[in-house]
Design a protein around this motif. Structure first.
Motif, PDB file in Angstrom:
ATOM      1  N   PHE A  44      60.430  53.978  58.501  1.00 61.35           N
ATOM      2  CA  PHE A  44      61.665  53.284  58.334  1.00 61.35           C
ATOM      3  C   PHE A  44      62.912  53.979  58.818  1.00 61.35           C
ATOM      4  N   GLY A  45      62.932  55.086  58.545  1.00 58.82           N
ATOM      5  CA  GLY A  45      64.297  55.885  58.962  1.00 58.82           C
ATOM      6  C   GLY A  45      64.522  55.941  60.661  1.00 58.82           C
ATOM      7  N   ILE A  46      63.471  55.789  61.396  1.00 60.96           N
ATOM      8  CA  ILE A  46      63.378  55.834  62.647  1.00 60.96           C
ATOM      9  C   ILE A  46      63.671  54.611  63.456  1.00 60.96           C
ATOM     10  N   SER A  47      63.622  53.578  62.524  1.00 58.15           N
ATOM     11  CA  SER A  47      63.543  52.268  63.044  1.00 58.15           C
ATOM     12  C   SER A  47      64.936  51.706  63.007  1.00 58.15           C
ATOM     13  N   ALA A  48      65.257  50.708  63.648  1.00 60.06           N
ATOM     14  CA  ALA A  48      66.481  50.199  63.912  1.00 60.06           C
ATOM     15  C   ALA A  48      66.719  49.175  62.493  1.00 60.06           C
ATOM     16  N   LYS A  49      65.957  48.859  61.620  1.00 60.93           N
ATOM     17  CA  LYS A  49      66.210  48.086  60.630  1.00 60.93           C
ATOM     18  C   LYS A  49      67.085  48.735  59.451  1.00 60.93           C
ATOM     19  N   ASN A  50      67.873  47.741  58.823  1.00 61.27           N
ATOM     20  CA  ASN A  50      68.644  48.009  57.885  1.00 61.27           C
ATOM     21  C   ASN A  50      68.066  47.686  56.411  1.00 61.27           C
ATOM     22  N   THR A  51      67.196  46.915  56.452  1.00 66.42           N
ATOM     23  CA  THR A  51      66.355  46.453  55.270  1.00 66.42           C
ATOM     24  C   THR A  51      64.910  46.510  55.415  1.00 66.42           C
ATOM     25  N   TRP A  52      64.193  46.688  54.277  1.00 67.17           N
ATOM     26  CA  TRP A  52      62.736  46.771  54.233  1.00 67.17           C
ATOM     27  C   TRP A  52      62.268  45.608  54.589  1.00 67.17           C
ATOM     28  N   ALA A  53      61.027  45.454  55.046  1.00 68.29           N
ATOM     29  CA  ALA A  53      60.200  44.114  55.136  1.00 68.29           C
ATOM     30  C   ALA A  53      58.717  44.870  55.414  1.00 68.29           C
ATOM     31  N   LYS A  54      57.733  43.840  54.906  1.00 70.82           N
ATOM     32  CA  LYS A  54      56.355  44.372  54.993  1.00 70.82           C
ATOM     33  C   LYS A  54      56.024  44.444  56.698  1.00 70.82           C
ATOM     34  N   ILE A  55      56.555  43.407  57.549  1.00 68.59           N
ATOM     35  CA  ILE A  55      56.504  43.619  58.786  1.00 68.59           C
ATOM     36  C   ILE A  55      57.710  43.820  59.610  1.00 68.59           C
ATOM     37  N   GLY A  57      58.738  43.432  63.311  1.00 71.13           N
ATOM     38  CA  GLY A  57      58.330  43.218  64.609  1.00 71.13           C
ATOM     39  C   GLY A  57      56.744  43.265  64.768  1.00 71.13           C
ATOM     40  N   ALA A  58      56.106  44.058  65.554  1.00 70.88           N
ATOM     41  CA  ALA A  58      54.676  44.226  65.701  1.00 70.88           C
ATOM     42  C   ALA A  58      54.255  45.331  64.636  1.00 70.88           C
ATOM     43  N   PHE A  59      54.947  46.057  63.950  1.00 68.43           N
ATOM     44  CA  PHE A  59      54.788  46.947  62.857  1.00 68.43           C
ATOM     45  C   PHE A  59      54.528  46.603  61.828  1.00 68.43           C
ATOM     46  N   ASN A  60      53.194  46.709  61.287  1.00 67.76           N
ATOM     47  CA  ASN A  60      52.979  46.229  59.443  1.00 67.76           C
ATOM     48  C   ASN A  60      53.101  47.392  58.841  1.00 67.76           C
ATOM     49  N   TYR A  61      53.857  47.635  58.033  1.00 71.00           N
ATOM     50  CA  TYR A  61      54.111  48.871  56.986  1.00 71.00           C
ATOM     51  C   TYR A  61      52.983  48.892  56.024  1.00 71.00           C
TER      52      TYR A  61
END
Length: 89
Positions: A44-55, A57-61
């Protein structure tokens, strides 16, 4: 220092005004779930997202977390698993 305060992670004296997560949850050792959670935090830290989501884009946490648990828990090499957990503790 995901589970403790930054100062305690680096061996410094803490000035915390509240109990750290490890004490609150009686964490004595790091287990596979803690490693998987740490990997999620890094991803999550290296992603460009500001909020958590289970998915993301193509990445499923959720799948990522479960894959790490499976990798560690179902390892055919018990020595590797023991060394991994020892290194984290």
């Amino acid at each position: 220092h995901i589970f403790t305060s930054p100062l305690s992670a680096y061996g410094g004296e803490t000035r915390a005004t509240h109990t750290c997560n490890t004490s609150l949850h009686n964490m004595i050792t790091i287990e596979a779930a803690h490693i998987a959670y740490s990997c999620l935090q890094v991803q999550f830290g290296i992603s460009a997202k500001n909020t958590w989501a289970k998915i993301d884009g193509a990445f499923n946490y959720c799948k990522f977390y479960n894959n790490i648990l499976d990798l560690i828990g179902d390892s055919p090499d018990p020595e590797w698993k023991d060394e991994l957990l020892k290194a984290w503790n």
